[in-house]
Scaffold this motif. Structure first.
Motif, PDB file in Angstrom:
ATOM      1  N   LYS A   1       0.797  -1.225   0.000  1.00 50.56           N
ATOM      2  CA  LYS A   1       0.000   0.000   0.000  1.00 50.56           C
ATOM      3  C   LYS A   1       0.831   1.278   0.000  1.00 50.56           C
ATOM      4  O   LYS A   1       0.273   2.378  -0.012  1.00 50.56           O
ATOM      5  CB  LYS A   1      -0.954   0.009   1.200  1.00 50.56           C
ATOM      6  N   GLY A   2       2.161   1.161   0.000  1.00 48.86           N
ATOM      7  CA  GLY A   2       3.001   2.346  -0.085  1.00 48.86           C
ATOM      8  C   GLY A   2       3.146   3.076   1.239  1.00 48.86           C
ATOM      9  O   GLY A   2       2.975   2.509   2.315  1.00 48.86           O
ATOM     10  N   SER A   3       3.460   4.372   1.161  1.00 49.23           N
ATOM     11  CA  SER A   3       3.752   5.156   2.361  1.00 49.23           C
ATOM     12  C   SER A   3       2.474   5.668   3.008  1.00 49.23           C
ATOM     13  O   SER A   3       1.395   5.705   2.404  1.00 49.23           O
ATOM     14  CB  SER A   3       4.656   6.335   1.999  1.00 49.23           C
ATOM     15  N   LEU A   4       2.604   6.108   4.267  1.00 47.58           N
ATOM     16  CA  LEU A   4       1.482   6.685   5.004  1.00 47.58           C
ATOM     17  C   LEU A   4       0.992   7.960   4.327  1.00 47.58           C
ATOM     18  O   LEU A   4      -0.216   8.220   4.276  1.00 47.58           O
ATOM     19  CB  LEU A   4       1.916   6.972   6.447  1.00 47.58           C
ATOM     20  N   ALA A   5       1.941   8.745   3.786  1.00 45.47           N
ATOM     21  CA  ALA A   5       1.545   9.984   3.117  1.00 45.47           C
ATOM     22  C   ALA A   5       0.637   9.695   1.929  1.00 45.47           C
ATOM     23  O   ALA A   5      -0.376  10.371   1.709  1.00 45.47           O
ATOM     24  CB  ALA A   5       2.794  10.754   2.663  1.00 45.47           C
ATOM     25  N   GLY A   6       0.994   8.684   1.136  1.00 47.61           N
ATOM     26  CA  GLY A   6       0.166   8.331  -0.015  1.00 47.61           C
ATOM     27  C   GLY A   6      -1.186   7.786   0.389  1.00 47.61           C
ATOM     28  O   GLY A   6      -2.205   8.063  -0.243  1.00 47.61           O
ATOM     29  N   LEU A   7      -1.229   7.007   1.482  1.00 51.81           N
ATOM     30  CA  LEU A   7      -2.492   6.443   1.942  1.00 51.81           C
ATOM     31  C   LEU A   7      -3.464   7.541   2.376  1.00 51.81           C
ATOM     32  O   LEU A   7      -4.650   7.498   2.046  1.00 51.81           O
ATOM     33  CB  LEU A   7      -2.241   5.481   3.105  1.00 51.81           C
TER      34      LEU A   7
ATOM     35  N   LEU B   1       5.365   2.818   6.245  1.00 52.35           N
ATOM     36  CA  LEU B   1       4.790   2.100   5.115  1.00 52.35           C
ATOM     37  C   LEU B   1       3.588   1.262   5.558  1.00 52.35           C
ATOM     38  O   LEU B   1       3.471   0.891   6.729  1.00 52.35           O
ATOM     39  CB  LEU B   1       5.851   1.202   4.471  1.00 52.35           C
ATOM     40  N   ILE B   2       2.726   0.959   4.599  1.00 50.91           N
ATOM     41  CA  ILE B   2       1.486   0.229   4.876  1.00 50.91           C
ATOM     42  C   ILE B   2       1.497  -1.061   4.064  1.00 50.91           C
ATOM     43  O   ILE B   2       1.675  -1.028   2.842  1.00 50.91           O
ATOM     44  CB  ILE B   2       0.240   1.067   4.502  1.00 50.91           C
ATOM     45  N   ASP B   3       1.297  -2.210   4.731  1.00 53.03           N
ATOM     46  CA  ASP B   3       1.280  -3.476   3.996  1.00 53.03           C
ATOM     47  C   ASP B   3      -0.130  -3.788   3.513  1.00 53.03           C
ATOM     48  O   ASP B   3      -1.064  -2.998   3.695  1.00 53.03           O
ATOM     49  CB  ASP B   3       1.855  -4.602   4.863  1.00 53.03           C
ATOM     50  N   GLN B   4      -0.300  -4.960   2.918  1.00 58.61           N
ATOM     51  CA  GLN B   4      -1.591  -5.305   2.327  1.00 58.61           C
ATOM     52  C   GLN B   4      -2.681  -5.529   3.374  1.00 58.61           C
ATOM     53  O   GLN B   4      -3.872  -5.527   3.050  1.00 58.61           O
ATOM     54  CB  GLN B   4      -1.446  -6.561   1.473  1.00 58.61           C
ATOM     55  N   ARG B   5      -2.300  -5.701   4.651  1.00 58.47           N
ATOM     56  CA  ARG B   5      -3.280  -5.833   5.729  1.00 58.47           C
ATOM     57  C   ARG B   5      -3.539  -4.498   6.419  1.00 58.47           C
ATOM     58  O   ARG B   5      -4.133  -4.448   7.484  1.00 58.47           O
ATOM     59  CB  ARG B   5      -2.783  -6.854   6.754  1.00 58.47           C
TER      60      ARG B   5
ATOM     61  N   THR C   1      -7.858   6.916  23.658  1.00 55.90           N
ATOM     62  CA  THR C   1      -8.565   6.477  22.446  1.00 55.90           C
ATOM     63  C   THR C   1      -9.029   5.026  22.504  1.00 55.90           C
ATOM     64  O   THR C   1      -9.920   4.638  21.749  1.00 55.90           O
ATOM     65  CB  THR C   1      -7.661   6.629  21.208  1.00 55.90           C
ATOM     66  N   GLY C   2      -8.424   4.230  23.372  1.00 59.13           N
ATOM     67  CA  GLY C   2      -8.754   2.811  23.391  1.00 59.13           C
ATOM     68  C   GLY C   2      -8.260   2.085  22.167  1.00 59.13           C
ATOM     69  O   GLY C   2      -8.765   1.011  21.824  1.00 59.13           O
ATOM     70  N   ALA C   3      -7.257   2.666  21.473  1.00 56.42           N
ATOM     71  CA  ALA C   3      -6.770   2.085  20.218  1.00 56.42           C
ATOM     72  C   ALA C   3      -6.082   0.757  20.481  1.00 56.42           C
ATOM     73  O   ALA C   3      -5.510   0.517  21.539  1.00 56.42           O
ATOM     74  CB  ALA C   3      -5.799   3.056  19.544  1.00 56.42           C
ATOM     75  N   ARG C   4      -6.120  -0.093  19.460  1.00 51.67           N
ATOM     76  CA  ARG C   4      -5.461  -1.396  19.533  1.00 51.67           C
ATOM     77  C   ARG C   4      -4.684  -1.618  18.250  1.00 51.67           C
ATOM     78  O   ARG C   4      -4.989  -1.048  17.206  1.00 51.67           O
ATOM     79  CB  ARG C   4      -6.493  -2.510  19.703  1.00 51.67           C
ATOM     80  N   SER C   5      -3.665  -2.463  18.342  1.00 54.74           N
ATOM     81  CA  SER C   5      -2.831  -2.731  17.178  1.00 54.74           C
ATOM     82  C   SER C   5      -3.503  -3.750  16.277  1.00 54.74           C
ATOM     83  O   SER C   5      -4.508  -4.355  16.631  1.00 54.74           O
ATOM     84  CB  SER C   5      -1.461  -3.258  17.621  1.00 54.74           C
ATOM     85  N   GLY C   6      -2.930  -3.976  15.122  1.00 53.46           N
ATOM     86  CA  GLY C   6      -3.427  -4.999  14.227  1.00 53.46           C
ATOM     87  C   GLY C   6      -3.798  -4.509  12.849  1.00 53.46           C
ATOM     88  O   GLY C   6      -4.014  -5.299  11.952  1.00 53.46           O
ATOM     89  N   GLY C   7      -3.885  -3.207  12.635  1.00 51.97           N
ATOM     90  CA  GLY C   7      -4.192  -2.722  11.311  1.00 51.97           C
ATOM     91  C   GLY C   7      -5.677  -2.731  10.995  1.00 51.97           C
ATOM     92  O   GLY C   7      -6.534  -3.067  11.806  1.00 51.97           O
ATOM     93  N   PHE C   8      -5.962  -2.345   9.762  1.00 49.49           N
ATOM     94  CA  PHE C   8      -7.338  -2.153   9.324  1.00 49.49           C
ATOM     95  C   PHE C   8      -8.119  -3.467   9.298  1.00 49.49           C
ATOM     96  O   PHE C   8      -9.262  -3.534   9.766  1.00 49.49           O
ATOM     97  CB  PHE C   8      -7.338  -1.516   7.936  1.00 49.49           C
ATOM     98  N   LEU C   9      -7.522  -4.531   8.754  1.00 49.54           N
ATOM     99  CA  LEU C   9      -8.245  -5.786   8.632  1.00 49.54           C
ATOM    100  C   LEU C   9      -8.575  -6.371   9.999  1.00 49.54           C
ATOM    101  O   LEU C   9      -9.690  -6.862  10.226  1.00 49.54           O
ATOM    102  CB  LEU C   9      -7.427  -6.791   7.813  1.00 49.54           C
ATOM    103  N   GLU C  10      -7.608  -6.312  10.938  1.00 46.44           N
ATOM    104  CA  GLU C  10      -7.888  -6.794  12.282  1.00 46.44           C
ATOM    105  C   GLU C  10      -8.970  -5.954  12.937  1.00 46.44           C
ATOM    106  O   GLU C  10      -9.829  -6.454  13.660  1.00 46.44           O
ATOM    107  CB  GLU C  10      -6.616  -6.783  13.129  1.00 46.44           C
ATOM    108  N   SER C  11      -8.917  -4.636  12.680  1.00 46.10           N
ATOM    109  CA  SER C  11      -9.957  -3.753  13.214  1.00 46.10           C
ATOM    110  C   SER C  11     -11.314  -4.137  12.636  1.00 46.10           C
ATOM    111  O   SER C  11     -12.326  -4.173  13.350  1.00 46.10           O
ATOM    112  CB  SER C  11      -9.635  -2.299  12.892  1.00 46.10           C
ATOM    113  N   LEU C  12     -11.339  -4.441  11.343  1.00 48.36           N
ATOM    114  CA  LEU C  12     -12.590  -4.833  10.707  1.00 48.36           C
ATOM    115  C   LEU C  12     -13.093  -6.155  11.283  1.00 48.36           C
ATOM    116  O   LEU C  12     -14.289  -6.320  11.541  1.00 48.36           O
ATOM    117  CB  LEU C  12     -12.371  -4.967   9.191  1.00 48.36           C
TER     118      LEU C  12
END
Length: 783
Positions: A347-353, A395-399, A529-540
């Motif tokens: 998924k490229g860099s955070l700036a691009g995302l 950087l952002i991976d596919q997950r 925030t109560g944030a947790r790790s794992g990325g977008f897919l884990e959040s989903l």
């Protein structure tokens, strides 16, 4: 009593949980013994009768009946939301089951005065009373479920931890038991020193043994420490000599093969070749040993030489393998070129995302959590700092998991590149000073300009962990920029925007030493925030699991409500139709009319009811009839009869249907005397009387109608019974000769002949009066 010794646990049996009568077992009474008592209570367990506090519909109805009768008959009124005590319910079920057993014994012709024989009738028996199961085993013992409860120091109460189901003979763990022993496990079956403290292993050692032990133990400990240090040093040297990073050019494959097409990247080219362009320029995409990698080439002035410092950095890169770090897959060493092969982040860099996608609150918070997690891991390693953290090194991976790139890169290439090469590398990269200035700490900006640097990567030479914290604060502000512009009221419930702003301000403080540590920043961010790790897919996935749990709970709750409602409907239907008819209708079978050869019909009419209605309001009439007929309905449960219907002031009952009964005339006769006594108690003050008539014979019965169906009786027997009631006298039970012949052998009442009576539509009939034996001999009534 030594109850604070962690080698012992104690059990107390609490059959009743009624706080009003038996009190609440607790440790705190606001006195000097509270602390010792709370410590002792940690090893105390309760054994109670049930784990659930829920009340079934049947039990709730019984409790309401108890409260109503207590208020009406005894003048005892319960407070709001107060339920009858368990002792009252126990008394009710005891008397109820005793009555059932005595009734069964009487019907079987057994001797109810034989105590041993009556007791055996309770054995191996199950009763279902008010949706509660009472089960007696073959030995005469009550089978019941058991609940074990452990003391909770925080709430000063007991909580359910284990449940025994006698039906399934299973013991279930409801909650993990927290043991307050030294090693956190359950106590042994026998104390270490025995129950009497006579275990020889616990005997006091002699002076000689103590002297030897005092000398040998320190020596053994010293030898062990020296051995561990030597082993650790040897292992570290082995790890430093590990060439896990050394790549083989033959294993680096072109992306044109069919097996690599699943790694899709955009096809527009770019002259830059840093990790920040990952996912954009396909010429830097390869596969290495079957895994997708991104190659990053560095021109060198001299041969790459591995000294101890570089081996330490490579060893650390291997040891700190983490989900939020871009892993180095390998390094190719060629003449004047170093080729770094990094994990591919599609998924490229955070700036691009952030430019391409609109992200919600949880997604943005998850990215920041990943960022802080990676910074903490780097700071806790020997690398200590990243040095030039920016959205281009995130950087952002596919997950959709955020990973930090290029950590430790400067330490590997600093002595093999010249400033000119380094500046050229910076010019061909998106990681330039102009692009990353806002994430560079003020103290580094001054040194960068003073020293004439052009390559931002060289900041790693002078940066410390506090520079990464400054950059992390800027990244938090960048990622949460749209949200931070809102008020706290517009944020989700667990988010504190003012708290996040405070974190950003603390991270970007002008004085480096006043900035918090990375792990403290992470702790504060998670708290607000109560944030947790794992990325977008884990959040989903977490959202879907949460939604599934909510749906499951809602379905379970609605299913229970539906079951309760269904039971209420079935109970209401059984009040309208016989139970056997309801079962056939529920099973989908047609209900055919039936003929019953021997039944007895009861009719009653209230004398003076028309005059009563003319001088009384409709509501008072309804209250009067409801009071009388409800009392009649309650009395019917003790007889083998079936209430057919009520029409205005007429009350109709039958025996011998829908279930045939040889004693139909006897049952109706006894019931009639009972209902007459009830009416006299409730209506004498109104100067109203009732006429009752009985007749026996055949009839037909069946369900009539599809909307509001009714169980109706047909035949001359019904007409004759109605005539017996209408041609009777007030407060008398008028019976036909047919019914009289069926009950002559019963001594519970007296039958007096009335004589020949002209019945409308029937002609002349010989009829009789049915009188209670007690009433007859008490008043000597002669008719």
């Amino acid at each position: 009593m030594d109850m604070t010794n962690s080698e012992y646990v104690y059990f107390t049996v609490e059959p009743y949980r009624d706080v009003e009568f038996f009190g609440r077992l607790q440790a705190s009474f606001n006195d000097s013994s509270d602390e010792v008592a709370r410590k002792a209570f940690r090893y105390l367990f309760q054994i109670t009768g049930t784990c659930t506090k829920s009340v079934s519909v049947g039990m709730r109805r019984l409790q309401d009946q108890i409260k109503r009768r207590s208020a009406v008959e005894y003048g005892v009124k319960y407070r709001h939301n107060e339920d009858p005590s368990e002792s009252v319910l126990a008394s009710y079920f005891s008397v109820k089951t005793l009555g059932i057993v005595v009734d069964e014994a009487l019907k079987a012709g057994a001797d109810v005065y034989n105590g041993a024989a009556m007791a055996r009738r309770f054995f191996n028996h199950t009763w279902y009373l008010n949706e509660r199961t009472i089960n007696i085993d073959p030995m005469g013992n009550r089978i019941m479920d058991l609940c074990m409860r452990a003391f909770d120091n925080d709430s000063d109460t007991f909580r359910n931890v284990m449940y025994y189901d006698p039906t399934l003979t299973t013991l279930s763990e409801l909650e993990r038991i927290k043991w307050y022993t030294e090693n956190g496990t359950q106590p042994p079956n026998e104390p270490r020193c025995g129950f009497k403290g006579d275990n020889p292993a616990c005997a006091e050692p002699g002076p000689g043994i103590a002297l030897v032990a005092g000398t040998a133990v320190p020596a053994v400990v010293l030898l062990l420490v020296v051995s561990l240090c030597g082993f650790w040093r040897f292992r570290r040297e082995v790890e430093l000599k590990d060439n896990w990073w050394l790549g083989n050019k033959a294993d680096l494959m072109s992306p044109d093969s069919a097996s690599n097409r699943r790694y899709s990247i955009s096809r527009h080219t770019s002259p830059s070749y840093s990790l920040s362009t990952m996912g954009k320029d396909p010429k830097h995409f390869r596969t290495y040993r079957g895994n997708p990698v991104w190659i990053f080439k560095v021109q060198t002035l001299q041969t790459f030489f591995l000294n101890r410092s570089k081996r330490t950095i490579l060893r650390e890169m291997k040891l700190i393998s983490h989900v939020n770090l871009v892993h180095l897959q390998g390094l190719l060493i060629e003449k004047e070129t170093l080729t770094f092969m990094y994990e591919f982040c599609q998924k490229g860099s955070l700036a691009g995302l952030l430019e391409r996608m609109t992200l919600d609150w949880e997604f943005r918070a998850g990215l920041i959590h990943d960022l802080l997690e990676g910074v903490v891991v780097i700071h806790q390693s020997l690398i200590r700092r990243h040095g030039y953290l920016s959205p281009f090194t995130c950087l952002i991976d596919q997950r959709f998991t955020l990973k930090l790139a290029e950590f430790g890169l400067y330490d590997l290439i600093k002595d093999v590149t010249t400033p000119e090469m380094s500046n050229k590398l910076s010019e061909n990269s998106t990681i330039t000073y102009a692009n990353t200035e806002q994430w560079i700490a003020p103290e580094l900006q001054a040194k960068f300009k003073t020293n004439g640097m052009k390559n931002v990567r060289n900041l790693a030479a002078i940066a410390g962990p506090e520079a990464d914290v400054y950059a992390a604060g800027g990244l938090i502000d960048m990622v949460m920029e749209e949200n931070l512009a809102l008020d706290d009221a517009a944020a989700p419930p667990r988010y504190s925007l003012s708290g996040i702003r405070t974190i950003v301000e603390a991270c970007q403080h002008y004085e480096p030493w006043r900035r918090p540590m990375a792990d403290e920043v992470k702790r504060r961010f998670v708290l607000r925030t109560g944030a947790r790790s794992g990325g977008f897919l884990e959040s989903l996935v977490r959202r879907m699991e949460m939604y599934a749990r909510r749906m499951e709970f809602a379905v379970r709750e609605r299913t229970e409500a539906l079951k309760a409602e269904r039971k209420v409907c079935e109970k209401l239907l059984e009040e309208m139709l016989p139970k056997s008819i309801v079962e056939r209708l529920r099973s989908g079978y047609a209900v055919e009319p039936e003929h019953f050869s021997r039944v007895t019909i009861f009719f009653s009419v209230i004398v003076g009811f028309v005059e009563f209605v003319s001088v009384t309001s409709p509501m008072e009439v309804i209250d009067f009839l409801n009071s009388i007929f409800s009392s009649f309905d309650a009395a019917l449960s003790t007889y083998d009869v079936y209430k057919v219907e009520t029409i205005s002031d007429c009350y109709m009952v039958a025996s011998g249907l829908p279930k045939p009964n040889e004693q139909h005339a006897v049952e109706i006769s006894r019931m009639s005397i009972h209902l007459l006594s009830i009416f006299r108690k409730r209506a004498d003050h109104l100067r109203m009387q009732i006429k009752m008539g009985l007749h026996s014979g055949p009839c037909a019965a069946g369900v009539v109608g599809s909307k509001r169906p009714r169980y109706c009786l047909f035949g001359d027997t019904i007409n004759t019974a109605s005539r017996m009631a209408s041609h009777g006298k007030p407060s008398r039970i008028h019976i036909s000769s047919t019914t009289c012949a069926l009950i002559l052998h019963i001594s519970d009442y007296v039958i007096k002949e009335r004589g020949i009576v002209e019945l409308k539509g029937k002609g002349k009939e010989r009829t009789f009066w049915l009188i209670s034996a007690d009433e007859y001999y008490a008043t000597k009534i002669h008719i």
